[in-house]
Enzyme design. Sequence first.
Site, PDB file in Angstrom:
ATOM      1  N   GLU A 313       0.668  -1.299  -0.213  1.00  0.00           N
ATOM      2  CA  GLU A 313      -0.019  -0.105   0.002  1.00  0.00           C
ATOM      3  C   GLU A 313       0.612   1.362   0.025  1.00  0.00           C
ATOM      4  O   GLU A 313       1.819   1.401   0.655  1.00  0.00           O
ATOM      5  CB  GLU A 313      -0.996  -0.066   1.286  1.00  0.00           C
ATOM      6  CG  GLU A 313      -1.846   1.115   1.415  1.00  0.00           C
ATOM      7  CD  GLU A 313      -2.468   1.257   2.872  1.00  0.00           C
ATOM      8  OE1 GLU A 313      -3.549   1.961   2.980  1.00  0.00           O
ATOM      9  OE2 GLU A 313      -2.209   0.498   3.632  1.00  0.00           O
ATOM     10  N   LYS A 378      -9.847   2.644  -2.860  1.00  0.00           N
ATOM     11  CA  LYS A 378     -10.029   2.144  -1.721  1.00  0.00           C
ATOM     12  C   LYS A 378     -11.700   2.711  -1.271  1.00  0.00           C
ATOM     13  O   LYS A 378     -11.607   3.926  -1.351  1.00  0.00           O
ATOM     14  CB  LYS A 378      -9.011   2.639  -0.544  1.00  0.00           C
ATOM     15  CG  LYS A 378      -9.419   1.850   0.852  1.00  0.00           C
ATOM     16  CD  LYS A 378      -8.138   2.255   1.762  1.00  0.00           C
ATOM     17  CE  LYS A 378      -8.427   1.842   3.015  1.00  0.00           C
ATOM     18  NZ  LYS A 378      -7.127   1.865   3.987  1.00  0.00           N
ATOM     19  N   CYS A 431      -5.512  -2.459   2.554  1.00  0.00           N
ATOM     20  CA  CYS A 431      -5.258  -2.194   3.976  1.00  0.00           C
ATOM     21  C   CYS A 431      -6.672  -2.948   4.677  1.00  0.00           C
ATOM     22  O   CYS A 431      -6.977  -4.066   4.658  1.00  0.00           O
ATOM     23  CB  CYS A 431      -5.192  -0.871   4.415  1.00  0.00           C
ATOM     24  SG  CYS A 431      -4.878  -0.575   6.090  1.00  0.00           S
TER      25      CYS A 431
END
Length: 583
Positions: A313, A378, A431
């Site tokens: 990430e 995301k 994440c």
Amino acid sequence: MGKILQSVQARVVLLEGWRAILVAVLAGAASALAQAPYHGFFILWLTIPLFIWLLDGAVPRIKADGRTGVLGRFAPPFFVGWWFGFGYFLAGLWWIGQAFLVDGDEFAWLLPIAVLVLPAGLALFWGFAAAFARIISTEGWNRVIALAVMIALAEWLRGTVLTGFPWNAIGYALMPTPLFMQSAAFVGLYGMSFFAILVFGVLAPFGSAALSDEGRSGARFGRLVGPRAGVLFVLVLGVAHTSYGFVALQRADTVADVAGMNLRLVQPAIRQSEKWDRANEADIMARYFDLTNANRGPDAASVAAFTHVVWPESAFPFILTDRRDQLAAIAALLPKDTTLITGAMRIERSASPSNPSQVFNALLVLNGSGEIVAASDKTRLVPFGEFLPFQGFLEGLGFQQLTQQQGGFARGTVRQVMSVPGTPAFLPLICYEIIFSGAVEAPLGTHDGKTGADAAANVGTNASTKTSAEGGRPRFIVNLTNDAWFGTTAGPYQHAHQAQVRAAETGLPVVRAANSGISFVTDGAGRVRAQLGLDIRGVVDSRLPGALPPTVFSQLGNLPILAMLGLLFLILVGIRLFSTSKL
């Protein structure tokens, strides 16, 4: 043994004031040892009965006129549950405070607030669960079943309300290893949370069942299942749980790896305090390039041996699309047929001064020519980490999220399955997106034909994610993360464990690249094929395991378990009302 348990329960039920609070907090804190990295699930056979016995002693407050009132009945068990939950979440999530020390000058003053306020808020769910469980239950095993139903519902709500935060759900205690994860393929995390309370509360009915509030003493329907019958049921449940695990793992052994998919996961172990310092840019990129092409791993191979390289990430300390020099360097690094999957910040610039540019936390896919061919943003951002609730108002008061991104990160609107030439369809999860049980699979996206660096500014969940003709189900999960915020605390271990459980729930292999660890590749049963430990610089080399057939849970989600919990709730309420009417 029954007499010993009755003696202990009798003492616990009579606890009041600070003594009851102390026992509740300590029991809750000890329960956190059941989570990774300790997996001390056996402690719950002590703490869950203590929790139930404390609820037995949470008697209604009687008013001057002799009545209790709704609040008088609700408050005592609520506070028992809240104190137990506070201890549990405080001991299990204290490591979040580590993130506030990365930029100590800016955020250290917030550490006590973060460490205490988050557990206090999460404990509200357990407080309400305990109160409702106390109100609807009668005697014996009904108390355990009622608590199991309400805790499971509370854990589901905790993972849903206000964007959700289902970290360290109690169900993980039943799944310390892949052998014990396989039942999640049927009932998911929240179903396992229900069974966890049943299993670990098995000793509670051996204590005295005499309860003092109105409508409980002599309730026949609360004793339909005796303590010994309950133990037998739990033993049968445990044998079935373990046996199915053996069968499921043996079945997973028959699934072949995906032909032609050789993976290299890069774990650079860059300290969070160094990650965004522009002075470190050259060293950071050199580290990525060196590890990508290093003759490391079990086969001592260079990048030419791998079809796919995966970086974690937010790998770049800059906006990649602004740096043609870095895109050219990546093109020089990668062989023609090698694909790079990486985390990066993605920006959508606005032509209007009144409409600010948006920055996304994204996953980008680059081909061997250094062209960005697909991207996904995301969709679940970390509160206070990537955005602030009431962003404009709090920024006006001088507050910032931990990433210090002005305006916060923008939220992706659609999660899409991605595929590019030479890559089976995969699901991107950035994440902590991977901790949301029942919310990780998604339909295929659309393809509008845009490719290359020039199109990357508009590539994302609303634009040019490519798809394949494999149907709506992905073949594996890619989880990019950066847990360097939390050092070598329990947090990264808990995060990794939850990613393993997602594999078992869905039957999909998980490819996990983490900046500081833990990076790994699992098969569809959650077993780790290759792994690099926490805070180690290196690479993980692995073939891609094949996906298992769709699981019951991946097809039906949480709906069946929520329906079961709702039915049990109604049955318990009916038993409670019928028992009261017979007094």
